[in-house]
Write a protein that holds these residues in place. Sequence first.
Motif, PDB file in Angstrom:
ATOM      1  N   GLY A 166      92.364  25.470  23.672  1.00  9.40           N
ATOM      2  CA  GLY A 166      93.668  25.686  23.083  1.00  9.40           C
ATOM      3  C   GLY A 166      93.758  26.965  22.294  1.00  9.40           C
ATOM      4  O   GLY A 166      92.830  27.785  22.267  1.00  9.40           O
ATOM      5  N   SER A 167      94.901  27.139  21.669  1.00  2.00           N
ATOM      6  CA  SER A 167      95.170  28.331  20.859  1.00  2.00           C
ATOM      7  C   SER A 167      94.099  28.507  19.789  1.00  2.00           C
ATOM      8  O   SER A 167      93.438  27.551  19.378  1.00  2.00           O
ATOM      9  CB  SER A 167      96.541  28.211  20.197  1.00  2.00           C
ATOM     10  OG  SER A 167      97.559  28.060  21.160  1.00  2.00           O
ATOM     11  N   SER A 195      86.574  25.973  16.632  1.00  2.90           N
ATOM     12  CA  SER A 195      87.790  26.783  16.635  1.00  2.90           C
ATOM     13  C   SER A 195      87.624  27.975  15.705  1.00  2.90           C
ATOM     14  O   SER A 195      86.985  27.865  14.648  1.00  2.90           O
ATOM     15  CB  SER A 195      88.996  25.950  16.188  1.00  2.90           C
ATOM     16  OG  SER A 195      90.168  26.741  16.103  1.00  2.90           O
ATOM     17  N   ASP A 196      88.213  29.122  16.097  1.00  3.18           N
ATOM     18  CA  ASP A 196      88.307  30.261  15.180  1.00  3.18           C
ATOM     19  C   ASP A 196      89.354  29.987  14.103  1.00  3.18           C
ATOM     20  O   ASP A 196      89.274  30.530  12.994  1.00  3.18           O
ATOM     21  CB  ASP A 196      88.676  31.535  15.945  1.00  3.18           C
ATOM     22  CG  ASP A 196      87.547  32.009  16.840  1.00  3.18           C
ATOM     23  OD1 ASP A 196      86.401  31.559  16.633  1.00  3.18           O
ATOM     24  OD2 ASP A 196      87.812  32.824  17.750  1.00  3.18           O
ATOM     25  N   ASN A 197      90.376  29.170  14.452  1.00  4.13           N
ATOM     26  CA  ASN A 197      91.383  28.723  13.487  1.00  4.13           C
ATOM     27  C   ASN A 197      92.056  29.895  12.765  1.00  4.13           C
ATOM     28  O   ASN A 197      92.396  29.803  11.585  1.00  4.13           O
ATOM     29  CB  ASN A 197      90.724  27.779  12.471  1.00  4.13           C
ATOM     30  CG  ASN A 197      91.721  26.910  11.728  1.00  4.13           C
ATOM     31  OD1 ASN A 197      92.813  26.641  12.213  1.00  4.13           O
ATOM     32  ND2 ASN A 197      91.336  26.476  10.546  1.00  4.13           N
ATOM     33  N   ASN A 626     102.033  21.901  20.700  1.00  6.89           N
ATOM     34  CA  ASN A 626     102.125  21.344  19.356  1.00  6.89           C
ATOM     35  C   ASN A 626     103.053  22.184  18.489  1.00  6.89           C
ATOM     36  O   ASN A 626     103.103  23.396  18.627  1.00  6.89           O
ATOM     37  CB  ASN A 626     100.734  21.294  18.718  1.00  6.89           C
ATOM     38  CG  ASN A 626      99.772  20.424  19.495  1.00  6.89           C
ATOM     39  OD1 ASN A 626     100.090  19.292  19.860  1.00  6.89           O
ATOM     40  ND2 ASN A 626      98.584  20.942  19.770  1.00  6.89           N
ATOM     41  N   ASN A 627     103.794  21.517  17.601  1.00  2.35           N
ATOM     42  CA  ASN A 627     104.773  22.198  16.747  1.00  2.35           C
ATOM     43  C   ASN A 627     105.706  23.045  17.613  1.00  2.35           C
ATOM     44  O   ASN A 627     105.802  24.262  17.461  1.00  2.35           O
ATOM     45  CB  ASN A 627     104.074  23.057  15.690  1.00  2.35           C
ATOM     46  CG  ASN A 627     105.004  23.483  14.574  1.00  2.35           C
ATOM     47  OD1 ASN A 627     106.213  23.210  14.599  1.00  2.35           O
ATOM     48  ND2 ASN A 627     104.459  24.194  13.594  1.00  2.35           N
ATOM     49  N   GLU A 647      97.534  23.676  24.229  1.00  2.00           N
ATOM     50  CA  GLU A 647      96.243  23.071  24.575  1.00  2.00           C
ATOM     51  C   GLU A 647      96.270  22.586  26.019  1.00  2.00           C
ATOM     52  O   GLU A 647      97.266  22.029  26.489  1.00  2.00           O
ATOM     53  CB  GLU A 647      95.941  21.899  23.640  1.00  2.00           C
ATOM     54  CG  GLU A 647      94.608  21.221  23.903  1.00  2.00           C
ATOM     55  CD  GLU A 647      94.362  20.032  23.001  1.00  2.00           C
ATOM     56  OE1 GLU A 647      93.579  19.138  23.406  1.00  2.00           O
ATOM     57  OE2 GLU A 647      94.951  19.982  21.898  1.00  2.00           O
ATOM     58  N   ILE A 648      95.163  22.811  26.720  1.00  6.59           N
ATOM     59  CA  ILE A 648      94.973  22.301  28.078  1.00  6.59           C
ATOM     60  C   ILE A 648      93.871  21.250  28.037  1.00  6.59           C
ATOM     61  O   ILE A 648      92.819  21.459  27.420  1.00  6.59           O
ATOM     62  CB  ILE A 648      94.607  23.424  29.063  1.00  6.59           C
ATOM     63  CG1 ILE A 648      95.748  24.423  29.175  1.00  6.59           C
ATOM     64  CG2 ILE A 648      94.289  22.849  30.437  1.00  6.59           C
ATOM     65  CD1 ILE A 648      95.421  25.621  30.052  1.00  6.59           C
TER      66      ILE A 648
END
Length: 655
Positions: A166-167, A195-197, A626-627, A647-648
């Motif tokens: 995902g993102s 995640s890099d977040n 999402n969002n 997200e996949i």
Amino acid sequence: MKFRIFIAFLLIVLNINLLAQNDTIMLDYVEISALHINNKVQEKAMERKIDTAIMQRLQTASLSQLLIQHSPVFIKTYGPGGTASASFRGTTASHTLVLWNGLQLNSPSLGEVDFSMIPVFFTDEVSLQWGSKTSANSGGLGGVVNIANKQKFNEGLILDVKQTYGSFNTWGSYLTVGYSAKNMIARVKAYRNSSDNDFTYTNIATIPHQEMKQKNADFVDYGVMPELQIRIKNSLLTLVSWNQFSHRNYPPIMPNAFNNTKEYADNDFSRNLISYKYYWNSGRVELKSAYFHERQDYFLESYTSNGLPVTQINTLNKSDVFRQIVDLQQDLFRSWKLYAKVQYDYEGVTSSDYDDDTDANIPRKNRDILSFYAALDGKIYRDLDLRMTLRNDIVDDKSAGIFPTATLTYRMPFVKGLSFNAGYSHNYRNPTLNDLYWYPGGNENLKAENGKTFDFDINYLYENVNFNLDFRSGLYYSKVNDWIQWVPTNYRYWMPKNVSEVMARGFETHLKMNYKYRLWNFSLSGNYVYSHTTDESEYAQQYDANGKQLIYIPKHHANAFAEVRWKSWNMNYTFEFTGERTTSMNDNEFFAYQLPYYTLHHISFGKQFTVGTHRMCPFRLEFKINNLLNESYQTVLWRAMPGRSYEIYLEFKIN
């Protein structure tokens, strides 16, 4: 302490000896999946299970995400990779008890559970309990979240592989492998999530507001859970080991975005359980033994943009918990049943934040608890059921008192599926070891919090071939005396005191519908909660805080979920609403702030593919947004939250 251990051991031996005298041959037990509708209504009194289909959809999510979107529990989250704590029925995180296979997970030091650290992937069943249904354990003044590992025998090969991307370079890999035979199940689950977040957000603490990218926010979590179940005639042996590790960097809050800050936490824990169940014609007994070990290293170092030091913290906290349980269920006469439990707990915490009179490098504090619980339920008149319980705990050689509960359930004889529940519960919560021994500020003279709750619920369940309806609505009122609150002192540090008298009252409603038409399947579910929680103590009156909503607890909270399925295609829509929250009980404080309400929308599209005509080898592909509307919001003051993300999800499963 030795005497209590001896008593607990003696009770176990006596139970085993009694069972050994029973020569009844027990047939293989079966699971009844189609109960009479009135029995289903009775089981729903003061509790509810999260839909297993929803749990399957969110296998790669954390328990915090599951509860936010599909339960009445409010979750205060610091964002992806951050802490997530629960507020059940207007109470705080330490008043929500979390049980794993019947064993308490709440930290003996903090008294809380970080729901972001519980992957749905490691659970098979999640249920909620409130009111009188929380009486089997102390501490659940708001409610109980139960998570359990449950498997089915004789299912053959188990293989489940999930992969997500995902993102913000977010990766998730999940694997389940095992075998389910007639009398044995061996299963191993393993996962890694990172995640890099580094999402972009609007920093509203700067003037003018600035678009910034979050930094120092990456995280990685991974874990493994081996499980073994062996069934021999009329007994069942279970072994489970839940092991998890994480490294999480914490980003600076918005006002400190330009400071040089390094903050992180390394967490690891191992939770190990062995359980033995013995069944006979009219009951069963279960012996549980568990050992939990947890370690947390926390580091914070911050400097101003000019290089001036602001804060430096480096702490180590370790906990060791032993739990031993003897749990008995026995049919008596007619519909009456007896439940009894004896439990011994040892909780020990080693922390660099504790003060100690010994020469130990890192001080250690501990506590032991011996608990006795009994419950009796059955019909007192045709459609009227009664459940009564009593509980007594002995904490460090001192009795906590007797805590009773009672629940009445009435099923309307002329309206199939309609029932009413009224309940009274009395429970308590011990101070945490941090409350008692934190340095500076710990208060060893604290009393346990004492709570009483009244509930009234109405339940309606309707089922036919194509349409199902499940509706529940209820009112509650609870009062907690000796509520523990950390308050400022004249010595520039805070101290916990029994200063508050908190009243929580509110309204909850839950609706779930399912409709089938030919190849179409429509599902709709939702929750709405109104919570009004105030401090009515003299201390609150002194600070003009009496009658005001407690901080970070919204009065209004709601969610909804809709799903449409056609053949192998599906589309899901999720809605979240969180009302206004205050961050201070005193409006005159400099940092007093009112967090505005927000709404979030999520949508996903999926399809299941089958390899050839073999039903055992399906692929599932899903795309999530999402969002969806890119809402800018905060759940915790000055903590940025991600906007729109993608997200996949890909799954291959054999079972």
